[in-house]
Design a protein around this motif. Sequence first.
Motif, mmCIF file in Angstrom:
data_model
loop_
_atom_site.group_PDB
_atom_site.id
_atom_site.type_symbol
_atom_site.label_atom_id
_atom_site.label_comp_id
_atom_site.label_asym_id
_atom_site.label_seq_id
_atom_site.Cartn_x
_atom_site.Cartn_y
_atom_site.Cartn_z
ATOM 1 N N VAL A 19 0.867 -1.170 0.000
ATOM 2 C CA VAL A 19 0.000 0.000 0.000
ATOM 3 C C VAL A 19 0.903 1.219 0.000
ATOM 4 O O VAL A 19 1.987 1.213 0.578
ATOM 5 N N SER A 20 0.471 2.246 -0.669
ATOM 6 C CA SER A 20 1.238 3.477 -0.771
ATOM 7 C C SER A 20 0.652 4.508 0.184
ATOM 8 O O SER A 20 -0.521 4.872 0.080
ATOM 9 N N LEU A 21 1.457 4.960 1.128
ATOM 10 C CA LEU A 21 1.043 5.965 2.104
ATOM 11 C C LEU A 21 1.858 7.223 1.840
ATOM 12 O O LEU A 21 3.087 7.188 1.864
ATOM 13 N N SER A 22 1.162 8.324 1.551
ATOM 14 C CA SER A 22 1.840 9.575 1.200
ATOM 15 C C SER A 22 1.426 10.687 2.143
ATOM 16 O O SER A 22 0.289 10.736 2.609
ATOM 17 N N VAL A 23 2.376 11.593 2.396
ATOM 18 C CA VAL A 23 2.128 12.790 3.195
ATOM 19 C C VAL A 23 2.678 13.968 2.404
ATOM 20 O O VAL A 23 3.858 13.988 2.049
ATOM 21 N N ASP A 24 1.809 14.957 2.110
ATOM 22 C CA ASP A 24 2.297 16.110 1.364
ATOM 23 C C ASP A 24 2.832 17.178 2.326
ATOM 24 O O ASP A 24 2.838 16.994 3.543
ATOM 25 N N ALA A 25 3.282 18.278 1.774
ATOM 26 C CA ALA A 25 3.903 19.336 2.577
ATOM 27 C C ALA A 25 2.916 19.956 3.570
ATOM 28 O O ALA A 25 3.315 20.431 4.633
ATOM 29 N N ARG A 70 -0.431 -10.455 5.988
ATOM 30 C CA ARG A 70 0.540 -9.919 6.947
ATOM 31 C C ARG A 70 1.825 -9.481 6.244
ATOM 32 O O ARG A 70 2.630 -8.765 6.814
ATOM 33 N N ASP A 71 2.033 -9.926 5.013
ATOM 34 C CA ASP A 71 3.244 -9.571 4.279
ATOM 35 C C ASP A 71 3.099 -8.284 3.474
ATOM 36 O O ASP A 71 3.997 -7.941 2.705
ATOM 37 N N THR A 72 1.992 -7.590 3.631
ATOM 38 C CA THR A 72 1.792 -6.344 2.897
ATOM 39 C C THR A 72 2.814 -5.315 3.350
ATOM 40 O O THR A 72 3.052 -5.129 4.534
ATOM 41 N N GLU A 73 3.433 -4.661 2.388
ATOM 42 C CA GLU A 73 4.445 -3.642 2.678
ATOM 43 C C GLU A 73 3.823 -2.263 2.559
ATOM 44 O O GLU A 73 3.010 -2.006 1.677
ATOM 45 N N VAL A 74 4.213 -1.375 3.453
ATOM 46 C CA VAL A 74 3.783 0.025 3.392
ATOM 47 C C VAL A 74 4.905 0.808 2.734
ATOM 48 O O VAL A 74 6.034 0.828 3.230
ATOM 49 N N GLN A 75 4.609 1.436 1.604
ATOM 50 C CA GLN A 75 5.589 2.286 0.937
ATOM 51 C C GLN A 75 5.284 3.720 1.339
ATOM 52 O O GLN A 75 4.305 4.306 0.903
ATOM 53 N N LEU A 76 6.121 4.268 2.193
ATOM 54 C CA LEU A 76 5.901 5.588 2.786
ATOM 55 C C LEU A 76 6.606 6.650 1.954
ATOM 56 O O LEU A 76 7.813 6.609 1.754
ATOM 57 N N ARG A 77 5.800 7.598 1.465
ATOM 58 C CA ARG A 77 6.313 8.728 0.690
ATOM 59 C C ARG A 77 5.989 9.986 1.474
ATOM 60 O O ARG A 77 4.818 10.277 1.715
ATOM 61 N N ALA A 78 7.011 10.692 1.886
ATOM 62 C CA ALA A 78 6.808 11.914 2.661
ATOM 63 C C ALA A 78 7.566 13.067 2.012
ATOM 64 O O ALA A 78 8.718 12.899 1.596
ATOM 65 N N SER A 128 4.417 -4.476 9.629
ATOM 66 C CA SER A 128 5.756 -4.148 10.125
ATOM 67 C C SER A 128 6.761 -3.904 8.999
ATOM 68 O O SER A 128 7.866 -3.457 9.255
ATOM 69 N N ARG A 129 6.378 -4.191 7.778
ATOM 70 C CA ARG A 129 7.280 -3.957 6.638
ATOM 71 C C ARG A 129 7.001 -2.568 6.078
ATOM 72 O O ARG A 129 5.973 -2.335 5.447
ATOM 73 N N ILE A 130 7.921 -1.650 6.318
ATOM 74 C CA ILE A 130 7.753 -0.268 5.876
ATOM 75 C C ILE A 130 8.958 0.116 5.038
ATOM 76 O O ILE A 130 10.096 -0.050 5.459
ATOM 77 N N GLY A 131 8.705 0.608 3.845
ATOM 78 C CA GLY A 131 9.773 1.067 2.956
ATOM 79 C C GLY A 131 9.626 2.551 2.699
ATOM 80 O O GLY A 131 8.518 3.071 2.551
ATOM 81 N N PHE A 132 10.750 3.253 2.669
ATOM 82 C CA PHE A 132 10.747 4.690 2.413
ATOM 83 C C PHE A 132 11.068 4.923 0.943
ATOM 84 O O PHE A 132 12.085 4.452 0.438
ATOM 85 N N VAL A 133 10.202 5.650 0.264
ATOM 86 C CA VAL A 133 10.376 5.919 -1.154
ATOM 87 C C VAL A 133 11.052 7.275 -1.298
ATOM 88 O O VAL A 133 10.636 8.271 -0.704
#
Length: 152
Positions: A75-81, A109-117, A139-144
């Motif tokens: 899943v893609s999780l984004s936070v703008d300015a 449970r293997d779903t990864e969170v792709q964090l874009r900030a 618990s799997r979090i990746g920083f884009v």
Amino acid sequence: MAFGRTSLGSTATGGRAIGAGGQRPLSDINVTPLVDVMLVLLVIFIITAPLMASSIRLDLPRTDAGQPTDTPKFVSLSVDAAGRLFLNDQPVTAEELAARLQKAAADSRDTEVQLRADQTVPYGKVVELMGIANKAGLSRIGFVTEAPARKP
């Protein structure tokens, strides 16, 4: 014509020396050609070993579990300015985010969170989002990030 007498052991005639004072036979082995051949064989084995591993033909059993063509879920999780949250490019509130992340964790449970900030987002906000994802069971979090622009 007179011929001189020669002995079989004389060094003058090219024979081996017999007795004291003569040259000793050479007992060292030249290993340089052996090392050269071994290095060539090593290079050949290094190149051909990966090719031989895939040449085995097998009739493998078939199953639906764990197909190698399955793409990893994320899943893609984004936070703008401005601090607005987006889950899979759709705006969400913090409460909706927690509920949807729990649903994603329940699916797999293997779903990864792709964090874009955005780079102006405070570090505390990023850590807060990581905590929400972790509480939801992901618990799997990746920083884009983006690659820096190349200089000409």
